[in-house]
Design a protein around this motif. Sequence first.
Motif, PDB file in Angstrom:
ATOM      1  N   GLU A   1       0.848  -1.193   0.000  1.00  0.00           N
ATOM      2  CA  GLU A   1       0.000   0.000   0.000  1.00  0.00           C
ATOM      3  C   GLU A   1       0.879   1.236   0.000  1.00  0.00           C
ATOM      4  N   TRP A   2       0.247   2.391  -0.303  1.00  0.00           N
ATOM      5  CA  TRP A   2       0.955   3.660  -0.295  1.00  0.00           C
ATOM      6  C   TRP A   2       0.958   4.229   1.115  1.00  0.00           C
ATOM      7  N   ILE A   3       2.125   4.668   1.587  1.00  0.00           N
ATOM      8  CA  ILE A   3       2.218   5.254   2.921  1.00  0.00           C
ATOM      9  C   ILE A   3       2.936   6.598   2.848  1.00  0.00           C
ATOM     10  N   THR A   4       2.617   7.461   3.808  1.00  0.00           N
ATOM     11  CA  THR A   4       3.254   8.778   3.890  1.00  0.00           C
ATOM     12  C   THR A   4       4.577   8.668   4.630  1.00  0.00           C
ATOM     13  N   GLU A   5       5.601   9.315   4.098  1.00  0.00           N
ATOM     14  CA  GLU A   5       6.874   9.415   4.814  1.00  0.00           C
ATOM     15  C   GLU A   5       6.927  10.683   5.658  1.00  0.00           C
ATOM     16  N   LYS A   6       6.521  11.816   5.059  1.00  0.00           N
ATOM     17  CA  LYS A   6       6.480  13.077   5.790  1.00  0.00           C
ATOM     18  C   LYS A   6       5.709  14.106   4.971  1.00  0.00           C
ATOM     19  N   PHE A   7       5.250  15.157   5.648  1.00  0.00           N
ATOM     20  CA  PHE A   7       4.631  16.270   4.916  1.00  0.00           C
ATOM     21  C   PHE A   7       4.743  17.562   5.710  1.00  0.00           C
ATOM     22  N   HIS A   8       4.664  18.669   4.978  1.00  0.00           N
ATOM     23  CA  HIS A   8       4.688  20.010   5.554  1.00  0.00           C
ATOM     24  C   HIS A   8       3.474  20.752   5.026  1.00  0.00           C
TER      25      HIS A   8
ATOM     26  N   TYR B   1       4.325  20.251  10.552  1.00  0.00           N
ATOM     27  CA  TYR B   1       5.249  19.259  10.015  1.00  0.00           C
ATOM     28  C   TYR B   1       4.877  17.903  10.608  1.00  0.00           C
ATOM     29  N   ALA B   2       4.916  16.859   9.804  1.00  0.00           N
ATOM     30  CA  ALA B   2       4.626  15.517  10.307  1.00  0.00           C
ATOM     31  C   ALA B   2       5.569  14.511   9.660  1.00  0.00           C
ATOM     32  N   SER B   3       6.051  13.561  10.448  1.00  0.00           N
ATOM     33  CA  SER B   3       6.881  12.469   9.932  1.00  0.00           C
ATOM     34  C   SER B   3       6.297  11.156  10.438  1.00  0.00           C
ATOM     35  N   PHE B   4       6.540  10.065   9.679  1.00  0.00           N
ATOM     36  CA  PHE B   4       5.887   8.786   9.966  1.00  0.00           C
ATOM     37  C   PHE B   4       6.920   7.666  10.031  1.00  0.00           C
ATOM     38  N   SER B   5       6.653   6.688  10.895  1.00  0.00           N
ATOM     39  CA  SER B   5       7.525   5.525  11.042  1.00  0.00           C
ATOM     40  C   SER B   5       6.668   4.281  11.278  1.00  0.00           C
TER      41      SER B   5
ATOM     42  N   LYS C   1       4.821  11.684  14.243  1.00  0.00           N
ATOM     43  CA  LYS C   1       5.268  12.780  15.093  1.00  0.00           C
ATOM     44  C   LYS C   1       4.837  14.062  14.415  1.00  0.00           C
ATOM     45  N   VAL C   2       4.025  14.870  15.095  1.00  0.00           N
ATOM     46  CA  VAL C   2       3.408  16.047  14.490  1.00  0.00           C
ATOM     47  C   VAL C   2       3.811  17.305  15.254  1.00  0.00           C
ATOM     48  N   ASP C   3       4.336  18.281  14.526  1.00  0.00           N
ATOM     49  CA  ASP C   3       4.729  19.574  15.076  1.00  0.00           C
ATOM     50  C   ASP C   3       3.820  20.637  14.483  1.00  0.00           C
ATOM     51  N   VAL C   4       2.972  21.244  15.313  1.00  0.00           N
ATOM     52  CA  VAL C   4       2.074  22.317  14.876  1.00  0.00           C
ATOM     53  C   VAL C   4       2.463  23.588  15.616  1.00  0.00           C
ATOM     54  N   ASP C   5       3.060  24.526  14.891  1.00  0.00           N
ATOM     55  CA  ASP C   5       3.482  25.801  15.474  1.00  0.00           C
ATOM     56  C   ASP C   5       4.367  25.602  16.702  1.00  0.00           C
ATOM     57  N   GLY C   6       5.215  24.572  16.671  1.00  0.00           N
ATOM     58  CA  GLY C   6       6.142  24.330  17.771  1.00  0.00           C
ATOM     59  C   GLY C   6       5.643  23.377  18.835  1.00  0.00           C
TER      60      GLY C   6
END
Length: 241
Positions: A93-100, A112-116, A123-128
Amino acid sequence: MRVSALVFLFVANSTQAADVAVSGEVQQVETQCSRHADYDIYLSGIHTGTMSRTETWRGKSAVVSSNSKASILGIGTQYQQSAELVWSDESSEWITEKFHQKVTGFRARDMYASFSDNGRVSKVDVDGDIEGYRSDDTPLRDVDTLAIQMREFLMLGRQQFRLIRQASDAIEPYQYYVQKPISKNIAPWGELSLIPVTQTGAEEVTYYFAPAMDYQLIQARYHGIILRGLIELNQYSSSCG
């Protein structure tokens, strides 16, 4: 109404690597191509903005860039997102590695979000402010990867399926149901046979895909309580086979 509802389902596509023989040996060659789509955005029947989406494919990975400008509740809002996704051989399947994702105006944020763990941990960073999320059985995806996986299931003939979107402050599970094809006249393409796919969950949306156009997304209708949103394709180009 969430900004994500206006830009939620974009054109979902996939490509694959090609094998060629060189000097008697078979080597894996990455196919590179791109797709571009432009949409009009309507709120309660009024044209309020535009959206564009570009996919750049290299083998079984892609970078998807989305941009939209709209007026929401009288506030000028701009949405930008860049997402990186890849095909998982582990789960097919298609998976997300990261996005901004950056939004100005209504519900402004810088995310910012990164996936493992094959997409099941984020791991999600919203305005710090940093938060972590986990799913036990279904990958967490950004909006673009979710769209691509939806199209994948549709082309495989699935009649219903479950997907989870990584939002800015939560994870949102959705259930999808494929409906019987209908015909619609869509300028400039004329009469098209479309397959509706209904989404239930935190946001209720109906998507319309055109098999004759390589299962591109032609329309998406957001069924809000106060405002009803629509995006409709007005231009599409592709260098992908």
